[in-house]
Each structure stands twice: as structure tokens, then as C-alpha cells.
Scaffold this active site. Structure first.
Site, PDB file in Angstrom:
ATOM      1  N   ASN A  16      36.049  32.394  36.906  1.00 51.42           N
ATOM      2  CA  ASN A  16      34.666  33.699  38.052  1.00 51.42           C
ATOM      3  C   ASN A  16      34.794  34.522  36.561  1.00 51.42           C
ATOM      4  O   ASN A  16      35.100  35.247  36.520  1.00 51.42           O
ATOM      5  CB  ASN A  16      35.545  33.812  38.666  1.00 51.42           C
ATOM      6  CG  ASN A  16      34.162  35.092  39.608  1.00 51.42           C
ATOM      7  OD1 ASN A  16      33.345  34.573  39.431  1.00 51.42           O
ATOM      8  ND2 ASN A  16      35.202  36.200  40.591  1.00 51.42           N
ATOM      9  N   LYS A  18      32.327  36.502  37.111  1.00 43.34           N
ATOM     10  CA  LYS A  18      31.897  37.448  37.295  1.00 43.34           C
ATOM     11  C   LYS A  18      30.634  37.399  37.019  1.00 43.34           C
ATOM     12  O   LYS A  18      29.024  37.507  36.405  1.00 43.34           O
ATOM     13  CB  LYS A  18      32.241  39.229  37.343  1.00 43.34           C
ATOM     14  CG  LYS A  18      33.933  38.656  38.004  1.00 43.34           C
ATOM     15  CD  LYS A  18      34.928  39.444  37.698  1.00 43.34           C
ATOM     16  CE  LYS A  18      36.019  39.053  38.130  1.00 43.34           C
ATOM     17  NZ  LYS A  18      37.470  39.862  38.714  1.00 43.34           N
ATOM     18  N   HIS A 102      34.149  35.930  48.175  1.00 44.23           N
ATOM     19  CA  HIS A 102      35.261  36.850  46.653  1.00 44.23           C
ATOM     20  C   HIS A 102      35.400  38.464  47.189  1.00 44.23           C
ATOM     21  O   HIS A 102      34.277  39.191  47.994  1.00 44.23           O
ATOM     22  CB  HIS A 102      34.283  36.994  45.131  1.00 44.23           C
ATOM     23  CG  HIS A 102      34.851  37.085  44.571  1.00 44.23           C
ATOM     24  ND1 HIS A 102      35.018  38.672  44.745  1.00 44.23           N
ATOM     25  CD2 HIS A 102      36.340  36.720  43.341  1.00 44.23           C
ATOM     26  CE1 HIS A 102      36.598  38.963  43.188  1.00 44.23           C
ATOM     27  NE2 HIS A 102      36.679  37.904  42.783  1.00 44.23           N
ATOM     28  N   GLU A 104      35.316  41.160  45.650  1.00 44.41           N
ATOM     29  CA  GLU A 104      34.391  42.141  45.125  1.00 44.41           C
ATOM     30  C   GLU A 104      32.977  41.875  46.361  1.00 44.41           C
ATOM     31  O   GLU A 104      32.289  43.284  46.279  1.00 44.41           O
ATOM     32  CB  GLU A 104      34.143  41.460  43.947  1.00 44.41           C
ATOM     33  CG  GLU A 104      34.535  41.648  42.667  1.00 44.41           C
ATOM     34  CD  GLU A 104      34.546  41.713  41.961  1.00 44.41           C
ATOM     35  OE1 GLU A 104      34.529  40.567  41.604  1.00 44.41           O
ATOM     36  OE2 GLU A 104      36.203  41.686  41.072  1.00 44.41           O
ATOM     37  N   GLU A 174      43.108  35.508  46.972  1.00 39.62           N
ATOM     38  CA  GLU A 174      43.249  36.568  46.063  1.00 39.62           C
ATOM     39  C   GLU A 174      44.185  38.014  46.520  1.00 39.62           C
ATOM     40  O   GLU A 174      43.149  38.545  46.228  1.00 39.62           O
ATOM     41  CB  GLU A 174      42.325  36.709  45.289  1.00 39.62           C
ATOM     42  CG  GLU A 174      41.281  35.602  44.635  1.00 39.62           C
ATOM     43  CD  GLU A 174      40.212  35.984  43.423  1.00 39.62           C
ATOM     44  OE1 GLU A 174      40.639  35.174  42.782  1.00 39.62           O
ATOM     45  OE2 GLU A 174      39.180  36.140  44.166  1.00 39.62           O
ATOM     46  N   GLY A 180      41.680  41.547  38.535  1.00 42.65           N
ATOM     47  CA  GLY A 180      41.082  42.684  37.425  1.00 42.65           C
ATOM     48  C   GLY A 180      42.232  44.142  37.226  1.00 42.65           C
ATOM     49  O   GLY A 180      41.484  44.842  36.423  1.00 42.65           O
ATOM     50  N   SER A 219      44.841  38.337  38.041  1.00 37.54           N
ATOM     51  CA  SER A 219      45.443  38.913  36.919  1.00 37.54           C
ATOM     52  C   SER A 219      45.780  37.748  36.195  1.00 37.54           C
ATOM     53  O   SER A 219      47.255  37.722  35.527  1.00 37.54           O
ATOM     54  CB  SER A 219      46.217  40.124  36.671  1.00 37.54           C
ATOM     55  OG  SER A 219      45.808  41.552  37.124  1.00 37.54           O
TER      56      SER A 219
HETATM   57  C1  PEP Z   1      38.795  37.311  40.581  1.00 38.53           C
HETATM   58  O1  PEP Z   1      38.027  37.904  39.988  1.00 38.53           O
HETATM   59  O2  PEP Z   1      38.769  35.793  40.909  1.00 38.53           O
HETATM   60  C2  PEP Z   1      40.282  37.397  39.605  1.00 38.53           C
HETATM   61  C3  PEP Z   1      40.835  37.034  39.646  1.00 38.53           C
HETATM   62  O3  PEP Z   1      39.430  37.950  38.727  1.00 38.53           O
HETATM   63  P1  PEP Z   1      41.270  38.836  37.699  1.00 38.53           P
HETATM   64  O4  PEP Z   1      40.792  37.158  37.032  1.00 38.53           O
HETATM   65  O5  PEP Z   1      39.829  38.979  36.144  1.00 38.53           O
HETATM   66  O6  PEP Z   1      42.558  39.372  38.264  1.00 38.53           O
END
Ligand code: PEP
Length: 261
Positions: A16, A18, A102, A104, A174, A180, A219
């Protein structure tokens, strides 16, 4: 349930991006990543660039096993929805997978479980694969509400799908506090949440829903993916930051094979 099911669930790893990369940068990435993952034939691999890069990415990846995903979609087929993109438009640009809900989008753009459900039903109804994202905030985890939140997001997000449809979809667990932040869930925390999600799917849709892949996001890096995806209930990864570099992403794809049969 899980030991039988886990053997049948093929690892699924999605990038992803983003809001990162221009069209030109996306194509450069595509050309770099294909040879790096070419030999890994036992993992489903998906890349989700921004909308603008979707057609070029679909072209660049056409002869590869990597599928192209969008990061969002509108549930309606067409209409007065300024700034939105429909499933038909996505399909016309070579998209076969859609990330929905997601955190976000839920936190920054006001997406609700009802909205997630409308998008999921439309996506699955059109024959695409949905990756429905669920996960608790730190506050919710500390208040011991994690399972309640996951139950609600799964129940309301996937409502109305048939058991057969659920079996072929993907749910991404998640935890919001892990996205992040560099702070991934521990393998035990992830496995416990994934087991709970799968139990909710089975109680909602019946035993066949155990085939739905539940992937972990938050992460994930080359150094922690094997331990996370090595858990019996963790079927792959949704990767943000560490997916932006093709070498790092290919190492994550390779590391997710530990559960492959
Ligand atoms: C994501 O955006 O779905 C995500 C898991 O981000 P990150 O791997 O940067 O934590």
C-alpha cells in the site's frame, strides 16, 4: 479449524503506497520489482499505487504475477460524485483488487462501517477481490475493547456477502497504533486478533469462511515478516512504508513464504 485451514490459505502480500510516487516513479518500481519476485510463485502479490498510476502499473505488470490494486473506490457505478472513481473505471484500467476501509480513510476521511460495507459489496459483486481493513486504536486496545471493535468492523463491513464470496476475500488486521509507527504488533498479539477475526467470520458465514485470508498490517519489515506470517492464523501482510522500495518489498514477499506449503 486453523491447522486445516492454514494449510490451504496461500500467503497474500500487498503493498500500500498511500500517497507516494508519480506515474514515472511507479513504472520504474514495477520494472525493478518484477525480476526480484519472479521466482516466488507460491505467494499472491499485489501492489496498490495511487489512482493516477494504475493504468501504467497494470501495463508494466501485465506479464507478471503481480496484481494491481486501488487504495479506494466509490460504491456507486457512476454519477455526481466529484473526485471519486468507480469500479468500472478501475476494471477498465486493469485493477483486480481493492483496498477498502483503511484506517487512514476511516480516521481522516470519515469512512464508516456502512460505507465500507457498500464498497465491499459493490467490489465483490463486480468480481474483484476486496481487502477489507479492520483494527483497533491504542485507546480501544487499552480499554480492552479490541475484540468488540474487530467483531463490529468485520460483521458490519462484510454483511450481505455470501459464504462463498467471503471465502475468496481478504481481511487485513491493522492495529491503528502499529501503522507507520515502527511499532508492530507482537506475533502473539497478531495471532490472537487474527484467530478472533476468523472466529467471527465463521460464526457469521459458516465454516467455509475460514478460507478467507486474514493478513497483518502495521510496521511490517523484512526483519519481522517471517515471524509474523509464521503464526498459524496470519496469512500474509499489508505493507505501507517498507513497500515503497522494491528490494525491501521483495524481501517481505520472500519472508512470507514461511507458511507456504
Ligand atoms: C498500511 O498503510 O497499511 C501500513 C500497514 O503501513 P506501515 O507498513 O507503514 O505501518
Amino acid at each position: 479449524l486453523s491447522s486445516v485451514g492454514a494449510a490451504m490459505r496461500r500467503p497474500f502480500v500487498a503493498a500500500n503506497w498511500k500517497m507516494h510516487k508519480t506515474v514515472a516513479e511507479s513504472v520504474t518500481y514495477a520494472h525493478a520489482v518484477v525480476p526480484l519476485v519472479e521466482a516466488i510463485t507460491d505467494v499472491d502479490i499485489v501492489v496498490a499505487p495511487p489512482f493516477l498510476a494504475l493504468p501504467a502499473m497494470a501495463d508494466a505488470l501485465a506479464d507478471s504475477r503481480i496484481k494491481v490494486a486501488s487504495q479506494n473506490v466509490h460504491a456507486a457505478s457512476h454519477g455526481a460524485f466529484t473526485g471519486e472513481v468507480s469500479l468500472e473505471m478501475l476494471q477498465g484500467s486493469g485493477v483486480t483488487v481493492v483496498i477498502i476501509g483503511h484506517s487512514e480513510r476511516r480516521q481522516l476521511f470519515g469512512e464508516t462501517d456502512a460505507g465500507v460495507n457498500a464498497k465491499t459489496r459493490a467490489t465483490v459483486g463486480a468480481g474483484l477481490t476486496s481487502i477489507v481493513c479492520v483494527g483497533e486504536t491504542l485507546e480501544e486496545r487499552e480499554a480492552n475493547r479490541t475484540f468488540d471493535i474487530l467483531d463490529r468492523q468485520v460483521r458490519d463491513g462484510l454483511a450481505g456477502l455470501s459464504p462463498e464470496q467471503v471465502a475468496t476475500q481478504v481481511v487485513a488486521y491493522e492495529p491503528v497504533w502499529a501503522i507507520g509507527t515502527g511499532r508492530n504488533a507482537t506475533p502473539d498479539q497478531a495471532n490472537e486478533a487474527h484467530r478472533h477475526i476468523r472466529q467471527q467470520l465463521v460464526s457469521q458465514f459458516g465454516d467455509s469462511a475460514a478460507a478467507c485470508r486474514v493478513i497483518y498490517g502495521g510496521s511490517v519489515k523484512p526483519g519481522n515478516v517471517a515471524e509474523l506470517v509464521g503464526q498459524s492464523e496470519v496469512d500474509g501482510a499489508l505493507v505501507g512504508g517498507a513497500s515503497l522500495d522494491p528490494t525491501s518489498f521483495s524481501e517481505i514477499v520472500a519472508g512470507s513464504r514461511s507458511t507456504a506449503i
